[in-house]
Design a protein around this motif. Structure first.
Motif: not given
Ligand SMILES: Nc1ncnc2c1ncn2[C@@H]1O[C@H](COP(=O)(O)OP(=O)(O)OP(=O)(O)O)[C@@H](O)[C@H]1O
Ligand SMILES: [Mg+2]
Lengths: 240, 444
Positions: B382-398
């Motif tokens: 669950l934490f990893a999913q949250v972390g990944l979605s935060v990352l996805a927001d931060m690096f929206s170019n990826l």
């Protein structure tokens, strides 16, 4: 020095000790907790162990109950030499032949009475049905049949000790080992427990009980005194 | 018996809620950190073209400046360009020695529908390519399909849209036959592709590999015939002093800008093709080109990804760091378990006294460790999913897909948590099993 305690045979020889002794070795000192002794206990006997504090009563009981290994001598339980048995075989002997009752009851607080009493049976290959049947029988024997779903802390001390006795009985052991079973109880509750143990003994289970109470010792058929690690048979007057 | 041990594990966790929460939380955080970096690394390293990545190869010709190398590889050796000049690309295309060819570049222009206002036009990068692009790279269509061979030759003004753009411009209806404005020109829709995002986007440059696919595709020839030239978005590299201020200049220059991919029916045809490339550069050498010593390259998808460093050193470092962090977390869990099991000395002594063997104790606490790992693993997921979605927001170019776990990774996460929890519980469990039955019976 080897002491010999007269054999008081009244039935089959359950427990036979020859030259058994126990010493604890720590880094600094070696304590001779039990001096070498011989002892025979027959089926159906009720033996009280008395003696001052620190004399070796608990140590003796632990050896008899296979909780601790003796350092010298031979010990035959039910005719079987237990010297050098594996942990597994000793565990299974404890499980099938011996029932333990402790001064502080030692019930598991997060398990209800049923589960507490069932615990020793879990280490055998009984079916669920047989386990339930045995637990209920044991609860009935100690007069707590209606309380199987209660938790230990919902009971009085006397009742808790009854549960512990039921747990010891559930596996139908050859003998019960009790280390000051009434030590934490008031005299009225203690009398109740004593009556229960006598009752169980009447039905054929041998009992070895450590006690400080001379009255209780007298109610047992036989008294062994331990003093500074020396075992002696006591002849007590049967009336106070 | 399994049920019994699970019940005991559950009761045991409930008995010391704070300690349990610490253990579970520590595992969850360690696992989440590890799985976030592993997910990004793993998804970046996927084979983007399964079944045929070894039959699809990119052509690199060494047409570069004789006086200095194109650049340097990570190993320090001289590099050669991974794109081609127009004249070389066309020559190889005409020779037609591979089973399929895909040539592509890109430009940008304003795009709008015929019914919308000029002010609503949006600037978009557009993929200019040849018709086999879609087939070679496995692009799925919802409507229509790729353009005809004719269109490639004559530069017909036809266009393929992404689902996203088709939804935006045409409300998602089948738009085949409709027209869109590309700048001032009219292009007819021949196909609409479904969502498509290879991870990594293996066919392009390293720095573009984790970005979204383009949304418009037109024949390369249509770009050329209409002289659609947008220097900043076309990405060409030049040497020498050929003029390059118009598309016509570019076509005649030694500038490299076209990607050429070829596909073979079988792997063995690759060597023949490489031989053909050598012959080609030999011929060019005779007319004074290809004067550099470094050999040409014909790189399959995995080879090209490896050369471009698709899975960068930073990623690998990140994985190592997060695994070290996980290790630290697990050591903490181990000490918490030590405390936890130590507190159970009374129960262990009692169980031993009434007949549990050491093995029974080991199994009981083994179950407890695995149970802690299971709960920690699920929470960590669950934490990893949250972390990944935060990352996805931060690096929206990826692209999102790099930040998404597949089912294999999810199961792997929980499995990793359970097995490491058991592994790091072994010592505490062993210690618990060594408790003397006689030593603990005075208190419970
Ligand atoms: N594990 C041990 N290591 C070292 N010495 C021990 C150990 N267990 C017991 N002893 C020693 O052995 C002697 C007998 O102890 P034991 O517990 O048997 O006495 P007890 O008769 O049961 O006393 P009490 O009436 O107070 O329960 C004591 O001197 C004690 O210090
Ligand atoms: Mg004692």
């Amino acid at each position: 020095m080897l002491q010999t305690i007269s054999e008081n045979a009244k039935g089959y020889n359950m427990l036979k000790m020859r030259g058994v002794a126990k010493s604890f070795v720590t880094k600094t000192v070696e304590t001779q907790a039990l001096q070498p002794f011989d002892l025979d206990i027959s089926q159906g006997e009720f033996v009280a162990i008395v003696g001052p504090s620190g004399s070796g009563k608990t140590t003796f009981l632990n050896i008899a109950g296979l909780l601790e290994a003796h350092s010298e001598g031979q010990y035959y339980l039910d005719g079987k030499d237990i010297t050098g048995l594996s942990d597994r075989s000793k565990s299974s002997l404890r499980n099938q032949k011996i029932g333990f009752i402790f001064q502080s009851f030692n019930l598991i607080p997060e398990l209800n009475l049923f589960d507490n009493i069932e615990m020793p049976l879990r280490y055998r290959t009984f079916s669920r049905k047989v386990r339930a049947q045995r637990v209920m029988e044991a609860l009935e024997k100690v007069g707590l049949a209606g309380r199987k779903s209660h938790y230990p802390q919902q009971l009085s001390g006397g009742q808790q000790q009854r549960v512990a006795i039921a747990r010891a009985l559930a596996g139908s052991p050859s003998f019960l080992l009790a280390d000051e079973p009434t030590g934490n109880l008031d005299s009225k509750m203690a009398d109740g427990i004593m009556a229960l143990l006598k009752d169980i003994n009447q039905q054929g289970t041998s009992i070895l009980m450590v006690t400080h109470d001379m009255d209780q010792a007298r109610q047992a058929g036989r008294v062994v005194e331990i003093r500074d690690g020396y075992l002696t048979e006591q002849q007590l007057a049967l009336t106070a | 018996m399994v049920g019994y041990y699970i019940k005991l594990a559950w009761l045991s966790l409930r008995k010391t809620p704070l300690l349990s929460m610490l253990m579970i939380g520590t595992i969850a955080i360690g696992i989440a950190a590890a799985m976030i970096t592993i997910t990004v690394g793993y998804m970046m390293a996927q084979d983007p073209l399964p079944h045929k990545s070894d039959r699809v190869a990119m052509v690199h010709l060494n047409s570069w400046d004789p006086t200095q190398p194109y650049g340097y590889r990570r190993n320090g050796k001289n590099d050669i360009p991974s794109t081609l000049t127009y004249q070389d690309a066309m020559a190889l295309l005409k020779a037609d020695k591979a089973d399929k060819h895909t040539l592509f570049a890109q430009f940008s222009d304003m795009i709008r529908t015929t019914t919308s206002d000029v002010r609503d036009a949006q600037l978009h990068p557009i993929r200019s390519t040849t018709r086999d692009f879609f087939d070679m790279f496995g692009v799925p269509f919802i409507y229509g399909g790729t353009w005809s061979k004719e269109a490639d030759l004559t530069g017909e003004q036809v266009i393929v849209l992404s689902k996203h753009e088709n939804d935006r411009l045409f409300d998602g209806v089948n738009s085949v036959g409709k027209e869109v404005h590309v700048g001032t020109l009219l292009f007819r829709v021949v196909g609409v592709i479904d969502d498509w995002q290879p991870t990594p986007r293996f066919y392009t440059h390293r720095y573009l590999m984790y970005q979204s696919t383009l949304r418009y595709f037109v024949p390369l020839e249509s770009q050329i015939r209409n002289a659609l030239f947008s220097p900043t978005s076309m990405g060409f590299s030049c040497w020498g002093d050929d003029p390059n201020s118009t598309l016509a200049d570019l076509l005649l220059s030694e500038c490299v800008w076209l990607h050429l991919w070829v596909e073979f029916d079988s792997v063995d045809k690759k060597d023949d093709y490489f031989g053909f490339l050598s012959d080609y550069s030999e011929e060019q050498r005779k007319v004074g080109r290809f004067a550099r010593p470094e050999p040409n390259r014909l790189m399959t998808v995995p080879e090209y990804l490896e050369k471009e460093g698709a899975l960068s050193n930073e990623n690998i470092m990140g994985i190592w760091f997060s695994l070290a962090f996980l290790l630290a977390c697990l050591c903490n869990v181990m000490s918490l378990m030590m405390t936890k099991f130590h507190g159970k000395g009374g129960e262990i002594g009692l169980r031993r006294a009434v007949g549990a063997s050491k093995k029974d104790i080991i199994i009981q606490f083994g179950f407890e460790s695995i149970f802690i790992g299971l709960v920690g693993g699920v929470l960590g997921l669950l934490f990893a999913q949250v972390g990944l979605s935060v990352l996805a927001d931060m690096f929206s170019n990826l692209h999102q897909s790099v930040m998404t776990m597949d089912i294999f990774l999810m199961v792997g996460t929980v499995g990793l948590a359970m097995s490491t929890s058991l592994l790091f519980g072994l010592w505490p469990i062993y210690r618990a099993s060594q408790i003397q039955p006689s030593s603990q019976l005075k208190s419970l």
